[in-house]
Enzyme design. Sequence first.
Site, short mmCIF file in Angstrom:
data_model
loop_
_atom_site.label_atom_id
_atom_site.label_comp_id
_atom_site.label_asym_id
_atom_site.label_seq_id
_atom_site.Cartn_x
_atom_site.Cartn_y
_atom_site.Cartn_z
N LYS A 197 1.03 -0.73 -0.42
CA LYS A 197 -0.19 -0.10 -0.29
C LYS A 197 1.04 1.06 -0.02
CE LYS A 197 -3.72 -2.07 1.04
NZ LYS A 197 -3.60 -3.82 0.14
C1 LIG Z 1 -3.92 -4.21 -0.57
C2 LIG Z 1 -3.36 -5.73 -0.45
C3 LIG Z 1 -3.81 -6.87 -1.66
C4 LIG Z 1 -4.76 -6.92 -2.25
O1 LIG Z 1 -3.99 -6.12 -3.34
P1 LIG Z 1 -5.39 -5.20 -4.18
O2 LIG Z 1 -5.03 -3.97 -4.97
O3 LIG Z 1 -6.59 -4.50 -3.24
O4 LIG Z 1 -6.22 -6.23 -4.61
C5 LIG Z 1 -2.51 -8.10 -1.36
N1 LIG Z 1 -1.40 -7.98 -0.02
C6 LIG Z 1 -1.71 -7.26 0.43
C7 LIG Z 1 -0.79 -7.26 1.91
C8 LIG Z 1 -2.10 -5.60 0.29
O5 LIG Z 1 -1.87 -5.10 1.34
#
Ligand SMILES: *Cc1c(COP(=O)(O)O)cnc(C)c1O
Length: 495
Positions: A112
């Site tokens: 993120k």
């Molecule tokens: C948010 C997240 C995801 C999923 O990503 P998307 O963009 O929502 O598909 C996968 N792994 C981790 C560790 C995340 O924080």
Amino acid sequence: MKYSSTRGDSVQVTAAEAIIKGLAADSGLFVPDELPRISPSFIEELVPLSYEERAVKVLRLFLTDYTDEELKTCVENAYGKGKFDCAGRAPVTDLGAMQVLELWHGPTSAFKDMALQLLPQLMSTALKKTGEQDNVLILVATSGDTGKAALEGFRDVDQISIMVFYPEGGVSRIQQLQMLTQEGKNVNVTAVRGNFDDAQSGVKVIFANQAFNEQLAEKGVKLSSANSINWGRLVPQIVYYFSAYADLRKNGRIAAGEEVNFTVPTGNFGNILAGFYAKQMGLPVHKLICASNANNVLTDFLQTGRYDRNRAFYKTITPSMDILISSNLERLLYHVTGDKEQVADWMAELNNSGSYEVDVKTRGIIKETFWADWVDDAATKKCIKQVYGQHKYVLDTHTAVAYQVAENYRHATHDEHVMVVASTASPYKFNGSVLDALQAETAGLDEFALLDKLQELNENPIPAGLAALRTKTVLHKGVCDKDKMNEAVMNFIAR
Ligand SMILES: *Cc1c(COP(=O)(O)O)cnc(C)c1O
């Protein structure tokens, strides 16, 4: 380049306006009216550049109303200044059979950060560019990862403040400490007496409360959101698909123009959709492989064309993928069909009945690019143990889902293209499940002892942001009832 809604509202906005608004007026998502196309030389020119330089080259194709100087400053503030713990920012580690794209070297140790470090910079610049005088208050409801990444991204950013609500007792101790020790003069973290859904509905109620928004407006404050439907959170993610390809070129792993595959652990469909944009722009991508956990609504959709959220919800060891509504899929449906009326109909069906089914043609086009599979917790743990046994490399649980699905894809198709697996979190962030998978003795260990234990097995050190939690002061002690969240907002504004 102009942006408009996936659902047919004909209002066109600039990128800066789309980033400030977040969502279109008809509740659709902003999409670019056309996609930029790059030439093969564009990619070769990225090879010798730094991550920040690569980012400016990609971002400027979409954010055409930002000057190169503005983009350079945004990118430097986001990824420079010692915030990332490795020079490559998002390096690719070669494990032979798989190339692991590590997206967790930012301040909160999850992918993120790649977007939530840049979004605040883009938003703050957008406010200046559009002459907006009001202050923006970002409201976030979080089940863990997003809250911390958003706090860290928005701290001390001009003209913007941020308030994060989390369910009291509903996040891990590490996640709670990460948030409660957050520094910055424009941040607030408040626990809600309730679960995540209560916190999330509370935020939605505040956004929809017109009288309350008018009260805020009198104080010169506008609300906005930082969740993954904002274009400003998606566009930074396109960069690392190009950067990964440039790195593979740089170390001679692929020839110029050679196609590669990406496998992405997917929840809200934001990460993998950025890969789709990269492919549409001309990055040599053969297949995008969508990896899910037991909440396999996307696997079913990509295999059958029917999206159905009416199903059991499972809590898994990959909590960031425990999602039944993948909001960004709406953007894919628009780009594949080019038919906004149709997209609006499907979204209305989803809203009313919880499911919709796309036509055969649309399904066919999606299948040309996407492949999908899912794995359960047991297979995820087995994969962590196996990869550790082979390479002494520790995968986090989410990454392991992708790694296993990538292997399943190879086994099913015999496709031998170079495979890049998107690694979305540091294993330290999910240390309990990871140690469990490695069959380490963990009885009676607290969070910090677990970090130390994992450190014994892992060549990568404990990320600085997590190690520092041991000695940081708790700064945020607010707790509120779920029907009193608006009072908490007012108190924060009046501080
Ligand atoms: C948010 C997240 C995801 C999923 O990503 P998307 O963009 O929502 O598909 C996968 N792994 C981790 C560790 C995340 O924080």
